[in-house]
Write an enzyme that holds these catalytic residues in place. Structure first.
Site, short mmCIF file in Angstrom:
data_model
loop_
_atom_site.label_atom_id
_atom_site.label_comp_id
_atom_site.label_asym_id
_atom_site.label_seq_id
_atom_site.Cartn_x
_atom_site.Cartn_y
_atom_site.Cartn_z
N CYS A 109 13.75 10.64 6.45
CA CYS A 109 13.57 10.20 7.84
C CYS A 109 14.80 10.50 8.67
O CYS A 109 14.69 10.88 9.83
CB CYS A 109 13.22 8.72 7.88
SG CYS A 109 14.43 7.69 7.07
N GLU A 133 9.46 1.48 10.93
CA GLU A 133 10.51 2.47 10.62
C GLU A 133 9.85 3.83 10.68
O GLU A 133 9.09 4.19 9.77
CB GLU A 133 11.05 2.23 9.21
CG GLU A 133 11.67 0.88 8.99
CD GLU A 133 12.97 0.72 9.76
OE1 GLU A 133 13.58 1.72 10.15
OE2 GLU A 133 13.36 -0.44 9.98
N THR A 135 5.60 8.50 13.26
CA THR A 135 5.53 7.85 14.57
C THR A 135 4.08 7.72 15.04
O THR A 135 3.70 6.71 15.63
CB THR A 135 6.41 8.61 15.57
OG1 THR A 135 7.77 8.52 15.11
CG2 THR A 135 6.34 8.03 16.97
N GLU A 150 9.33 16.20 14.76
CA GLU A 150 9.78 16.02 13.39
C GLU A 150 9.00 16.98 12.49
O GLU A 150 7.77 16.95 12.47
CB GLU A 150 9.53 14.58 12.94
CG GLU A 150 10.08 14.32 11.55
CD GLU A 150 9.81 12.91 11.06
OE1 GLU A 150 8.66 12.45 11.14
OE2 GLU A 150 10.77 12.26 10.59
N LYS A 191 0.88 -1.18 0.00
CA LYS A 191 0.00 0.00 0.00
C LYS A 191 0.91 1.22 0.00
O LYS A 191 1.43 1.63 1.02
CB LYS A 191 -0.88 -0.01 1.27
CG LYS A 191 -2.26 0.60 1.11
CD LYS A 191 -2.25 2.09 0.78
CE LYS A 191 -2.00 2.96 1.96
NZ LYS A 191 -1.79 4.38 1.58
P1 NAD Z 1 2.26 8.54 7.34
O1 NAD Z 1 2.44 7.82 8.64
O2 NAD Z 1 1.25 9.61 7.26
O3 NAD Z 1 1.90 7.52 6.17
C1 NAD Z 1 2.72 6.43 5.85
C2 NAD Z 1 1.88 5.36 5.17
O4 NAD Z 1 0.92 4.87 6.11
C3 NAD Z 1 1.05 5.87 3.98
O5 NAD Z 1 0.99 4.88 2.99
C4 NAD Z 1 -0.32 6.09 4.59
O6 NAD Z 1 -1.36 6.00 3.67
C5 NAD Z 1 -0.38 4.96 5.59
N1 NAD Z 1 -1.29 5.17 6.72
C6 NAD Z 1 -1.67 6.33 7.29
N2 NAD Z 1 -2.54 6.09 8.29
C7 NAD Z 1 -2.69 4.76 8.37
C8 NAD Z 1 -3.45 3.89 9.21
N3 NAD Z 1 -4.22 4.36 10.19
N4 NAD Z 1 -3.36 2.56 9.02
C9 NAD Z 1 -2.56 2.05 8.06
N5 NAD Z 1 -1.84 2.82 7.21
C10 NAD Z 1 -1.89 4.16 7.38
O7 NAD Z 1 3.71 9.06 6.94
P2 NAD Z 1 4.08 9.98 5.69
O8 NAD Z 1 3.69 11.37 6.03
O9 NAD Z 1 3.60 9.35 4.44
O10 NAD Z 1 5.68 9.86 5.67
C11 NAD Z 1 6.52 10.63 6.41
C12 NAD Z 1 6.98 9.90 7.64
O11 NAD Z 1 7.67 8.69 7.27
C13 NAD Z 1 7.98 10.68 8.46
O12 NAD Z 1 7.64 10.60 9.81
C14 NAD Z 1 9.30 9.98 8.18
O13 NAD Z 1 10.26 10.15 9.18
C15 NAD Z 1 8.87 8.57 8.05
N6 NAD Z 1 9.89 7.78 7.35
C16 NAD Z 1 10.66 6.92 8.09
C17 NAD Z 1 11.68 6.18 7.46
C18 NAD Z 1 12.55 5.23 8.26
O14 NAD Z 1 13.27 4.43 7.65
N7 NAD Z 1 12.53 5.27 9.57
C19 NAD Z 1 11.89 6.33 6.09
C20 NAD Z 1 11.09 7.22 5.38
C21 NAD Z 1 10.09 7.94 6.02
#
Ligand code: NAD
Length: 502
Positions: A308, A274, A254, A405, A199
């Site tokens: 990230c 992650e 997070t 963040e 997804k």
């Molecule tokens: P997000 O948590 O909003 O979304 C991430 C994914 O989760 C998307 O596909 C989204 O549709 C899905 N999602 C959202 N709510 C959900 C739910 N309730 N149930 C299941 N899936 C759900 O994050 P984002 O804004 O897309 O990405 C940015 C974040 O990702 C930042 O916090 C960044 O630090 C983190 N990130 C971490 C790493 C790592 O390796 N640690 C790498 C890249 C990005």
């Protein structure tokens, strides 16, 4: 300030790229494309304009995809294919991605807003490397044989362990490096013999759909990889809750990670998370300052801070603090900002209006709080989602700008004098993803790299991901690891065999 063209010229896109933008919204399930009943817009970040549609999947599409993945898991074409056949398939996929690298890079450039060089070099280049690295793993996975002392009178026994795939993996990924984030989940899962429902983020799904096409061309059996697009609150939530999923492999914020962990806890699904970061860059007075200043700037301004491991807090030793701030103030004015397809662009727009508003709100709060805010340009009124490279001085340890963040091109700068004070500050957030350390003192490198509570420490360089080295977090940045042997390990489970020898 170096401003290049602010809007991508989409009329120059080749038809091989346009076809993914112009197509009817669909999900890839069980080796077939299924038209989507509902859709979501694809917004191009440099113009803010809608350029296409993706499918808005929900519980029904997720049901179908999990069923396809479950069936594929036990189908002889995949389960009994053997390690060398899995290796050949993954290698073929890597080669196809490399062949289509220019198209895939353009897709993520117009979908996510990232500069083309970054999309080509890191996002797509990194994807090829990750598939190549994991292609080598299937034939190296092995259990053990163990001499067994049986209880008296039970005879002779041999013990063995087998490494088996964990099952159906729900891979949920963010938008910041769209293709590579998907690859970090898919490649180790496929190496382990798992099947996957991917997804991608609703903000940037096009390259995941194009990847599904290449999975098919590579010859993977139907149902091994399925891609359902849609909202996190609908498709993502349905996937996390689905009883047919054995493991959730999530990368994202997070907050979302916490919600997913609650659900995984209730259903006892295996889980890797992650999550976000607030990584410190640490500059000692003995550092090679010419390199360190560019390194510190790149650590936060690369991909407009939507990384990230972004070095969003810069700790500078007292003696060089003022000089470093002055040089960074000059540096941010030389960073070429513009639309990703533009020649020489270093920093593109953010992914969405929502993300720009979020970043702007942090900067505005810092300004209102009396902190020093130095933005290299003002993009108020620009149609694209631009935020200029920004420096913030005078923030306290507890300010949101220090603790939360931001995921944008905003660098907090702090002064330190004693090492203990620095360690306490650097470790003093809920996150623990990465750190980078700039010093010539080898003893200090060893001391500090042990004291920093985070998953990765880069020394005298910005960090970059290498497929053989694990990436992941301590504390609120998550658990489990992407990349390296760790990621394939986490897609396997161990079965013990206890065999009586007559
Ligand atoms: P997000 O948590 O909003 O979304 C991430 C994914 O989760 C998307 O596909 C989204 O549709 C899905 N999602 C959202 N709510 C959900 C739910 N309730 N149930 C299941 N899936 C759900 O994050 P984002 O804004 O897309 O990405 C940015 C974040 O990702 C930042 O916090 C960044 O630090 C983190 N990130 C971490 C790493 C790592 O390796 N640690 C790498 C890249 C990005």
């Amino acid at each position: 300030m170096n401003i290049v063209a602010l809007e991508n010229d989409l009329t120059t896109l080749p038809s091989s790229v346009r076809r993914w933008i112009d197509r009817e919204p669909a999900h890839y399930v069980g080796g077939r494309w299924h038209g989507s009943h509902a859709s979501l817009p694809v917004i191009e970040p440099s113009s803010g304009r809608e350029i296409g549609l993706i499918g808005k999947g929900g519980a029904a599409e997720i049901d179908m995809a999990v069923a396809a993945a479950r069936a594929a898991l036990v189908a002889p074409e995949w389960r009994d294919a053997g390690p060398l056949a899995r290796e050949a398939l993954i290698h073929r996929l890597a080669a196809l991605i490399e062949e289509r690298a220019d198209d895939l890079a353009l897709l993520d450039c117009v979908d996510n807003g990232m500069p083309l060089w970054l999309a080509r070099g890191i996002d797509v280049g990194g994807t090829v490397d990750v598939f190549r690295y994991y292609a080598g793993w299937p034939s190296k996975l092995a259990g053990r044989t163990v001499d067994v002392s049986a209880p008296p009178g039970m005879g002779r026994f041999e013990g063995m362990t087998r490494r088996e795939p964990v099952g159906v993996i729900a891979a949920i990924v963010p938008w910041n490096v769209p293709l590579m984030m998907a690859a970090w989940k898919l490649a180790p899962a496929l190496a382990a013999g798992c099947t996957v429902v991917l997804k991608p983020s609703e903000e940037a799904s096009l390259s995941a759909l194009a990847l599904a096409d290449l999975v098919e061309q590579a010859g993977f059996p139907v149902g091994v990889v399925n891609v359902v697009t849609g909202l996190g609150s609908e498709a993502g939530d349905a996937l996390v809750r689905h009883p047919g999923v054995d493991k959730i492999s999530f990368t994202g914020s997070t907050g979302t990670g916490r919600a997913i962990a609650r659900e995984a806890g209730a259903s006892l699904k295996k889980l890797t998370l992650e999550l976000g970061g607030k990584s410190p860059t640490i500059l000692f007075a003995d550092a090679d300052l010419d390199r360190a200043i560019v390194g510190a700037a790149n650590a936060i301004f690369l991909n407009s801070g939507q990384v990230c491991v972004a070095g969003s807090r810069l700790y500078v030793e007292d003696a060089i603090h003022d000089q470093v701030v002055e040089r960074l103030q000059a540096h941010i004015r030389t960073i070429p900002v513009g639309a990703g397809m533009g020649e020489g662009v270093f920093m593109g727009p953010l992914v969405s209006a929502r993300q720009r508003a979020r970043v702007d709100a942090y900067v505005e709060a810092a300004r209102l709080g009396g902190m020093g805010v130095d933005s290299a340009a003002d993009y108020a009124g620009a149609a694209g989602f631009y935020v200029a490279p920004t420096l913030v001085t005078g923030a306290s340890h507890d300010d949101p700008i220090t603790q939360e963040e931001i995921f944008g091109p905003v660098l907090g700068i702090y002064r330190f004098s004693a090492e203990e004070e620095l360690i306490a500050a650097a470790n003093g957030t809920d996150f623990g993803l990465a750190a980078s350390l700039w010093t010539q003192d080898i003893d200090r490198v060893h001391r500090l790299s042990r004291s920093l509570q985070c998953g990765k420490v880069s020394v005298n360089a910005g960090g970059f991901p290498y497929p053989g080295l694990p990436e992941g977090g301590y504390k609120g940045s998550g658990f489990g690891r992407d990349l390296g042997p760790d990621a394939v390990e986490q897609c396997l489970q161990t079965k013990t065999l206890l065999i009586h020898i007559a």
